[in-house]
Design a protein around this motif. Structure first.
Motif, PDB file in Angstrom:
ATOM      1  N   GLN A  94      -5.380  -3.600  22.738  1.00 36.49           N
ATOM      2  CA  GLN A  94      -4.290  -2.755  22.252  1.00 36.49           C
ATOM      3  C   GLN A  94      -3.712  -3.289  20.934  1.00 36.49           C
ATOM      4  OE1 GLN A  94      -1.480  -2.591  25.392  1.00 36.49           O
ATOM      5  NE2 GLN A  94      -1.048  -0.420  25.109  1.00 36.49           N
ATOM      6  N   ASN A  95      -3.644  -2.421  19.933  1.00 39.23           N
ATOM      7  CA  ASN A  95      -3.061  -2.776  18.619  1.00 39.23           C
ATOM      8  C   ASN A  95      -3.857  -3.818  17.840  1.00 39.23           C
ATOM      9  OD1 ASN A  95      -1.016  -1.025  19.141  1.00 39.23           O
ATOM     10  ND2 ASN A  95       0.476  -2.582  19.722  1.00 39.23           N
ATOM     11  N   SER A  96      -5.125  -3.964  18.156  1.00 39.52           N
ATOM     12  CA  SER A  96      -5.930  -4.949  17.417  1.00 39.52           C
ATOM     13  C   SER A  96      -6.609  -4.329  16.203  1.00 39.52           C
ATOM     14  CB  SER A  96      -6.983  -5.584  18.330  1.00 39.52           C
ATOM     15  OG  SER A  96      -7.916  -4.615  18.766  1.00 39.52           O
ATOM     16  N   PHE A  97      -6.609  -2.993  16.124  1.00 37.98           N
ATOM     17  CA  PHE A  97      -7.365  -2.296  15.071  1.00 37.98           C
ATOM     18  C   PHE A  97      -7.007  -2.800  13.676  1.00 37.98           C
ATOM     19  CE2 PHE A  97      -8.163   1.148  12.068  1.00 37.98           C
ATOM     20  CZ  PHE A  97      -9.453   1.521  12.392  1.00 37.98           C
ATOM     21  N   ASN A  98      -5.725  -2.807  13.341  1.00 38.40           N
ATOM     22  CA  ASN A  98      -5.316  -3.202  11.987  1.00 38.40           C
ATOM     23  C   ASN A  98      -5.646  -4.659  11.702  1.00 38.40           C
ATOM     24  OD1 ASN A  98      -4.415  -0.663  11.467  1.00 38.40           O
ATOM     25  ND2 ASN A  98      -2.255  -1.125  11.890  1.00 38.40           N
ATOM     26  N   TYR A  99      -5.420  -5.503  12.695  1.00 39.32           N
ATOM     27  CA  TYR A  99      -5.717  -6.928  12.532  1.00 39.32           C
ATOM     28  C   TYR A  99      -7.199  -7.135  12.212  1.00 39.32           C
ATOM     29  CZ  TYR A  99      -6.700 -11.767  13.872  1.00 39.32           C
ATOM     30  OH  TYR A  99      -7.146 -13.063  13.887  1.00 39.32           O
ATOM     31  N   CYS A 110      -9.363  -4.975  11.040  1.00 39.15           N
ATOM     32  CA  CYS A 110      -9.730  -4.398   9.738  1.00 39.15           C
ATOM     33  C   CYS A 110      -9.292  -5.304   8.587  1.00 39.15           C
ATOM     34  CB  CYS A 110      -9.114  -3.014   9.562  1.00 39.15           C
ATOM     35  SG  CYS A 110      -9.887  -1.785  10.619  1.00 39.15           S
ATOM     36  N   GLU A 111      -8.161  -5.979   8.762  1.00 33.35           N
ATOM     37  CA  GLU A 111      -7.658  -6.876   7.714  1.00 33.35           C
ATOM     38  C   GLU A 111      -8.567  -8.069   7.479  1.00 33.35           C
ATOM     39  OE1 GLU A 111      -3.710  -8.514   8.515  1.00 33.35           O
ATOM     40  OE2 GLU A 111      -2.992  -6.424   8.497  1.00 33.35           O
ATOM     41  N   ILE A 112      -9.049  -8.665   8.556  1.00 30.90           N
ATOM     42  CA  ILE A 112      -9.729  -9.946   8.387  1.00 30.90           C
ATOM     43  C   ILE A 112     -11.241  -9.864   8.556  1.00 30.90           C
ATOM     44  CG2 ILE A 112      -7.708 -11.282   9.100  1.00 30.90           C
ATOM     45  CD1 ILE A 112      -9.203 -11.798  11.727  1.00 30.90           C
ATOM     46  N   SER A 113     -11.742  -8.726   9.016  1.00 30.71           N
ATOM     47  CA  SER A 113     -13.183  -8.627   9.250  1.00 30.71           C
ATOM     48  C   SER A 113     -13.796  -7.655   8.246  1.00 30.71           C
ATOM     49  CB  SER A 113     -13.429  -8.160  10.683  1.00 30.71           C
ATOM     50  OG  SER A 113     -14.803  -8.128  10.948  1.00 30.71           O
ATOM     51  N   HIS A 114     -14.777  -8.129   7.499  1.00 33.65           N
ATOM     52  CA  HIS A 114     -15.373  -7.279   6.468  1.00 33.65           C
ATOM     53  C   HIS A 114     -16.793  -6.859   6.809  1.00 33.65           C
ATOM     54  CE1 HIS A 114     -11.821  -8.162   4.233  1.00 33.65           C
ATOM     55  NE2 HIS A 114     -12.029  -9.448   4.422  1.00 33.65           N
ATOM     56  N   ALA A 115     -17.476  -7.684   7.589  1.00 33.93           N
ATOM     57  CA  ALA A 115     -18.855  -7.354   7.942  1.00 33.93           C
ATOM     58  C   ALA A 115     -19.120  -7.688   9.403  1.00 33.93           C
ATOM     59  CB  ALA A 115     -19.806  -8.131   7.035  1.00 33.93           C
ATOM     60  N   PRO A 116     -18.405  -7.001  10.312  1.00 32.24           N
ATOM     61  CA  PRO A 116     -18.622  -7.309  11.733  1.00 32.24           C
ATOM     62  C   PRO A 116     -19.995  -6.823  12.203  1.00 32.24           C
ATOM     63  CG  PRO A 116     -17.161  -5.420  11.527  1.00 32.24           C
ATOM     64  CD  PRO A 116     -17.422  -5.916  10.135  1.00 32.24           C
ATOM     65  N   ILE A 130      -9.915  -3.584  25.965  1.00 31.55           N
ATOM     66  CA  ILE A 130     -10.889  -2.673  25.326  1.00 31.55           C
ATOM     67  C   ILE A 130     -10.214  -1.560  24.531  1.00 31.55           C
ATOM     68  CG2 ILE A 130     -12.613  -3.066  27.139  1.00 31.55           C
ATOM     69  CD1 ILE A 130     -11.891  -0.164  28.137  1.00 31.55           C
ATOM     70  N   PHE A 131      -8.876  -1.587  24.470  1.00 26.84           N
ATOM     71  CA  PHE A 131      -8.124  -0.432  23.962  1.00 26.84           C
ATOM     72  C   PHE A 131      -8.653   0.087  22.619  1.00 26.84           C
ATOM     73  CE2 PHE A 131      -4.671   2.242  22.709  1.00 26.84           C
ATOM     74  CZ  PHE A 131      -4.064   2.625  23.888  1.00 26.84           C
ATOM     75  N   ASP A 132      -8.888  -0.799  21.664  1.00 25.99           N
ATOM     76  CA  ASP A 132      -9.324  -0.364  20.327  1.00 25.99           C
ATOM     77  C   ASP A 132     -10.821  -0.534  20.092  1.00 25.99           C
ATOM     78  OD1 ASP A 132      -6.825   0.514  19.658  1.00 25.99           O
ATOM     79  OD2 ASP A 132      -6.277  -1.215  18.421  1.00 25.99           O
ATOM     80  N   CYS A 133     -11.568  -0.775  21.157  1.00 23.64           N
ATOM     81  CA  CYS A 133     -13.006  -1.033  21.026  1.00 23.64           C
ATOM     82  C   CYS A 133     -13.755   0.169  20.448  1.00 23.64           C
ATOM     83  CB  CYS A 133     -13.583  -1.426  22.385  1.00 23.64           C
ATOM     84  SG  CYS A 133     -15.362  -1.676  22.371  1.00 23.64           S
ATOM     85  N   ALA A 134     -13.592   1.331  21.069  1.00 26.95           N
ATOM     86  CA  ALA A 134     -14.338   2.511  20.611  1.00 26.95           C
ATOM     87  C   ALA A 134     -13.922   2.901  19.195  1.00 26.95           C
ATOM     88  CB  ALA A 134     -14.116   3.673  21.578  1.00 26.95           C
ATOM     89  N   ARG A 135     -12.639   2.762  18.916  1.00 22.98           N
ATOM     90  CA  ARG A 135     -12.132   3.118  17.589  1.00 22.98           C
ATOM     91  C   ARG A 135     -12.758   2.211  16.515  1.00 22.98           C
ATOM     92  NH1 ARG A 135      -5.902   2.599  15.844  1.00 22.98           N
ATOM     93  NH2 ARG A 135      -6.088   3.587  13.811  1.00 22.98           N
ATOM     94  N   LEU A 136     -12.806   0.918  16.780  1.00 21.05           N
ATOM     95  CA  LEU A 136     -13.405  -0.025  15.825  1.00 21.05           C
ATOM     96  C   LEU A 136     -14.916   0.154  15.751  1.00 21.05           C
ATOM     97  CD1 LEU A 136     -11.312  -3.190  16.642  1.00 21.05           C
ATOM     98  CD2 LEU A 136     -11.539  -2.187  14.362  1.00 21.05           C
ATOM     99  N   LYS A 137     -15.519   0.411  16.881  1.00 19.10           N
ATOM    100  CA  LYS A 137     -16.970   0.643  16.932  1.00 19.10           C
ATOM    101  C   LYS A 137     -17.333   1.802  16.008  1.00 19.10           C
ATOM    102  CE  LYS A 137     -20.538   2.183  20.159  1.00 19.10           C
ATOM    103  NZ  LYS A 137     -21.208   2.841  19.049  1.00 19.10           N
ATOM    104  N   ASN A 138     -16.566   2.882  16.098  1.00 13.07           N
ATOM    105  CA  ASN A 138     -16.845   4.056  15.270  1.00 13.07           C
ATOM    106  C   ASN A 138     -16.492   3.812  13.807  1.00 13.07           C
ATOM    107  OD1 ASN A 138     -17.730   5.421  17.521  1.00 13.07           O
ATOM    108  ND2 ASN A 138     -15.720   6.301  17.980  1.00 13.07           N
TER     109      ASN A 138
END
Ligand SMILES: [Zn+2]
Ligand SMILES: [Zn+2]
Length: 207
Positions: A31-36, A38-44, A57-65
């Motif tokens: 939960q609420n990890s999306f912005n964090y 995106c800030e620090i990860s450039h090539a996951p 898992i809250f932001d998993c699908a969002r980050l995956k996409n």
């Protein structure tokens, strides 16, 4: 390997971003990890989920996409990523890579320069894992500093937890453990407490 973390969301769930050779792996994009992230990860490269509870898992699908990357979860918890079984309002995906074999079986694979092992310790959830990346272990909600995961939630199983703790006693090596909540610890320190928890569950459940 560099390890960054931020406790995120209502349950202060640790989201980890580990990096090596310019690539990153994300562990428990809660939960609420999306912005964090995106800030620090450039090539996951991928997202690894220790288990399927919504705060992990809250932001998993969002980050995956967003990054167009894969996500891994144990077979037995994949249903929590496919459907919002908790009614928590997270984005779902049925495209996660499901990992796992027989009960308590550990599965090893490589993603680029990272060696990964999903070590199955069911009980907190059916697909609860400790995930080893190279020489560190992300213990999710199985082991914490001085404590263990709850086994009284829906889909939890006390007998499995008992057996998982017995399995854990056989783990060897000098590993640092990074849990899903709270401070890091070591495998050695937590192994010293295992008999206490094993006996406690045994008494509760009258095994
Ligand atoms: Zn959990
Ligand atoms: Zn948790």
């Amino acid at each position: 390997m560099k390890i960054l973390l931020k406790p995120c969301g209502n349950y202060q769930t640790n989201c980890y971003v580990i990096s090596k050779n310019g690539r990153e792996i994300i562990i428990d994009a809660g939960q609420n990890s999306f912005n964090y992230v995106c800030e620090i990860s450039h090539a996951p490269l991928t997202i690894l989920n220790t288990h399927g509870h919504f705060d992990h898992i809250f932001d998993c699908a969002r980050l995956k996409n967003f990054f167009n990357i894969s996500a891994h979860i144990h077979n037995n918890d994949a249903f929590m990523l496919k459907n919002d079984v908790w009614g928590a309002g997270y984005e779902t995906t049925d495209e996660a890579i499901c990992v796992g074999g027989a009960k308590f079986e550990d599965v090893k694979f490589n993603i680029e320069d990272f060696e990964i092992e999903f070590m199955h310790f069911p009980g907190h959830t059916p697909g609860c894992c400790m995930v080893r990346v190279d020489d560190v272990i992300f213990s999710g909600d199985f082991l914490f500093r001085g404590s263990i995961g709850r086994y009284d939630f829906p889909f939890s199983n006390a007998e499995d937890m008992h057996q998982s703790l017995l399995k854990c006693k056989n783990l060897q090596g000098d590993f640092i453990l990074y849990p899903g909540h709270g401070d890091k610890t070591t495998l050695k320190a937590e192994l010293a407490n295992l008999d206490f928890w094993i006996n406690m569950i045994g008494r509760e459940m009258r095994f």
